[in-house]
Design an enzyme around this catalytic site. Sequence first.
Site, PDB file in Angstrom:
ATOM      1  N   GLY A   1      -5.660   5.914  -3.330  1.00  0.00           N
ATOM      2  CA  GLY A   1      -5.902   6.884  -2.458  1.00  0.00           C
ATOM      3  C   GLY A   1      -7.363   7.214  -1.919  1.00  0.00           C
ATOM      4  N   SER A   2      -7.339   7.988  -0.901  1.00  0.00           N
ATOM      5  CA  SER A   2      -8.693   8.479  -0.262  1.00  0.00           C
ATOM      6  C   SER A   2      -8.463   9.649   0.517  1.00  0.00           C
ATOM      7  CB  SER A   2      -9.006   7.277   0.552  1.00  0.00           C
ATOM      8  OG  SER A   2      -9.117   6.032  -0.163  1.00  0.00           O
ATOM      9  N   ASN A   3      -9.765  10.220   0.590  1.00  0.00           N
ATOM     10  CA  ASN A   3      -9.932  11.475   1.804  1.00  0.00           C
ATOM     11  C   ASN A   3     -10.790  10.713   2.778  1.00  0.00           C
ATOM     12  OD1 ASN A   3      -8.687  13.075  -0.022  1.00  0.00           O
ATOM     13  ND2 ASN A   3     -10.894  13.504  -1.105  1.00  0.00           N
TER      14      ASN A   3
END
Length: 782
Positions: free
Chosen positions: A221-223
């Site tokens: 995942g990531s932001n």
Amino acid sequence: MIITRVRRLAVPLLAALTGALLVAVPAPVRAEEGRYSADIRRTEYGIPHIQAKDHGGLGYGHGYAFAQDNLCVMASWVLTLRGERSRYFGAEAMSDDPIDPVSNLAGDVYYKGIQASGTLRRILARPAPHGPGAELRALVDGYVAGFNRYLGETGVDRLPDPTCRGKEWVGPITATDVWTNLLDLARLGGGSSFKEAIAASGRTSEQGEDRPVRRGPSAPGSNAYAIGREATRDGAGMLLGDPHFPWNGSRRFYQVHLTIPGVLDVSGGSLYGTPMVQIGHNATVAWTHTVSHAQRFTLYRLELAPGLRTSYLVDGRPEPMGRQEVSVTVRDARGGTRAVTTTLYTSRYGPVLATGWTGKEALALADVNAANLRFADEWLAMGAARDLTELRRAQDTYQGMPFVYTLAADSRGETYFADASVVPHVTDEQAERCRAGDDPEALVLDGSTSACLWGRDADAIEPGVFGPAAQPRLTRADYVTNANASPWLTNPKAPLTGYPRVYGDVRTERDLRTRVGLDMVAQRLSGGDGLGAPGFTLETLQRTAVGKRNLSAELLRPDLRALCRVRPVMTASDGGKVDVRRACATLAAWDGRARLDSRGAVLWREFLQNLNRPHRRSEAADPRKSWWKVPFDPAHPLTTPRGLDVADPLVATALADAVRFFTANDLPLTLTPGQAQRYGAVPVPGCTEGEGCFDRIRTGGPLGEQGRYPDVNTGSSFLIAVELTPAGPRTRTVLTYSLSANPASPHHTDQTELFSRGLWVTERFTEAEIRACPELTTTSLR
């Protein structure tokens, strides 16, 4: 003063070495010998700035620099991609895949199957944009030549990394290896997560059973924030990239700056073994990615022809499955080798899976990225884009992003969000009409009728995928964000709706990481976060990104404190009584953050993990019941659910069990993240996604009796904050696990120590900035 060390390498001898290495390894695709030249200039923390006159030279310098820092990781990964791990390490040992490790034999069969399928050969035979363009091909060939040149001049027995020094399995790489690595990256959200089910298809029993499909973990995942002129103090566009990728192995980022004067000047993160930048910026555009919620595959339920286990019906007619014979070389206990031959089965939809194969039906996997390399050209074009218009044009031309959203900003202060990824063309109507299973993790369609094949859009680059017109997109002058949720609340002022459900849901509960990320933006724009006047600057963007907020504590701790006041003794899961007063005092005094010295942060994590363990509920309990006091309300998605239902007995039990674990092991209730979590010898701040942490980390297992978690293995990996000013980009970065996987390298943990202390690297992008580096070294490859 500029300190420059120039090494003029002996061209005739090294050219001969490199040529010999390339010839020595048979492969269907090989980098051609050519005239390559590049300069590798390294600034602080070993960050390489590669400059060349063409794409071949640029790849040459990049491959050489990467080999200097991470040759052993790539050498091991190449064995995986070639299906040769069983030959060197045995069939039962686990592979080196950092996301979905499987047994070497299963992995080898899977990758040998890819080779046997001829997919890569067919892609490379196609012209751009369906196959790689000339610049990309030159980049790959140069990368291979540069990597092999470093290996040739150093020698396997003299490699600085003890991990693979002198190992028999280390050797030169080929262009085939790089292309296979790119193809495997494309399949990360699809076929690559079904390795075992694909590899075992030839070993199904005569009377199989219909079991749930086992698939590997989803992509990391990531932001991301893209901040526009209306949300910044100086009107500049800004970007925050915070990908959450593995901290070990082949899916790490390599920080690099790539320049062809007048053609390309891009800096950022490049996944190991890939010759282009995936997340980064040039002089006027910055972009990043987060993992998309869209489907990457569908399963097709095959109705087997009566009495035939390897034929299935389509529109009432039997269709035989395809067969692939795959041979893997396996090392035995005595050090000898033997061949293991496996049959793989395929269908018109894709590979047939071992799971779900009975005497009447089977499952086939249709992976939308099974033959996609277009994203590699797309990243090259994005790196050269001068504004968001050109970046969108690159995405519309190649339509290749494999599994990620794109968020971008430009120097005009515009921002852009899109799920421009490759998504199977399954409309909502078709999904309902063709649904053939109720698997909650996969869309299963009816494979017995051609009416359930994927559809086609007129603007799509190929059949079976949605075209750009169907993609969720948003352009704003204030901001767009994402933390792996669906596109719905990219900007709560302009919710995205109306897209097909295969892209994601709407009006559903957002996870805590998404909520805290949106709240961080709202507080910065109102000035309510204590960081000064409203609006983003580069400095407040950095401080916002690493604030270590724990949203679960903000939402739940007040109610837990109220419970503590009335119940100083709580009952553990085994019925024992536990005095929780000291624990309650610790949590009350905790700063609510996950900083290195946050006393009580680990106790909170253990309490929350206990609360979330489903096995703690009795079988008679209502499985739909939640410990949230206020349930989710789609009309208030940013503030619900909230509060702790202290009447639920699970709450007190979760705290009592956490306290008992600490006291039984003589652990201080004030245990801090700096004491409990490490990467090697470096203490690491941060908390987990389940706690509602933005720049989250994940450890390799539970808290041990000595008060330590296993090493951090996933989380914030390449943090980048960019301000696109009229005078050029101002950029701060930190590569959390550092540039080199070599434990003997000075750049093995130097940036990890920065990350531990909340510090960043000031990027050198312009020629003047690079030349001003007091630690500058230069390697000229000719």
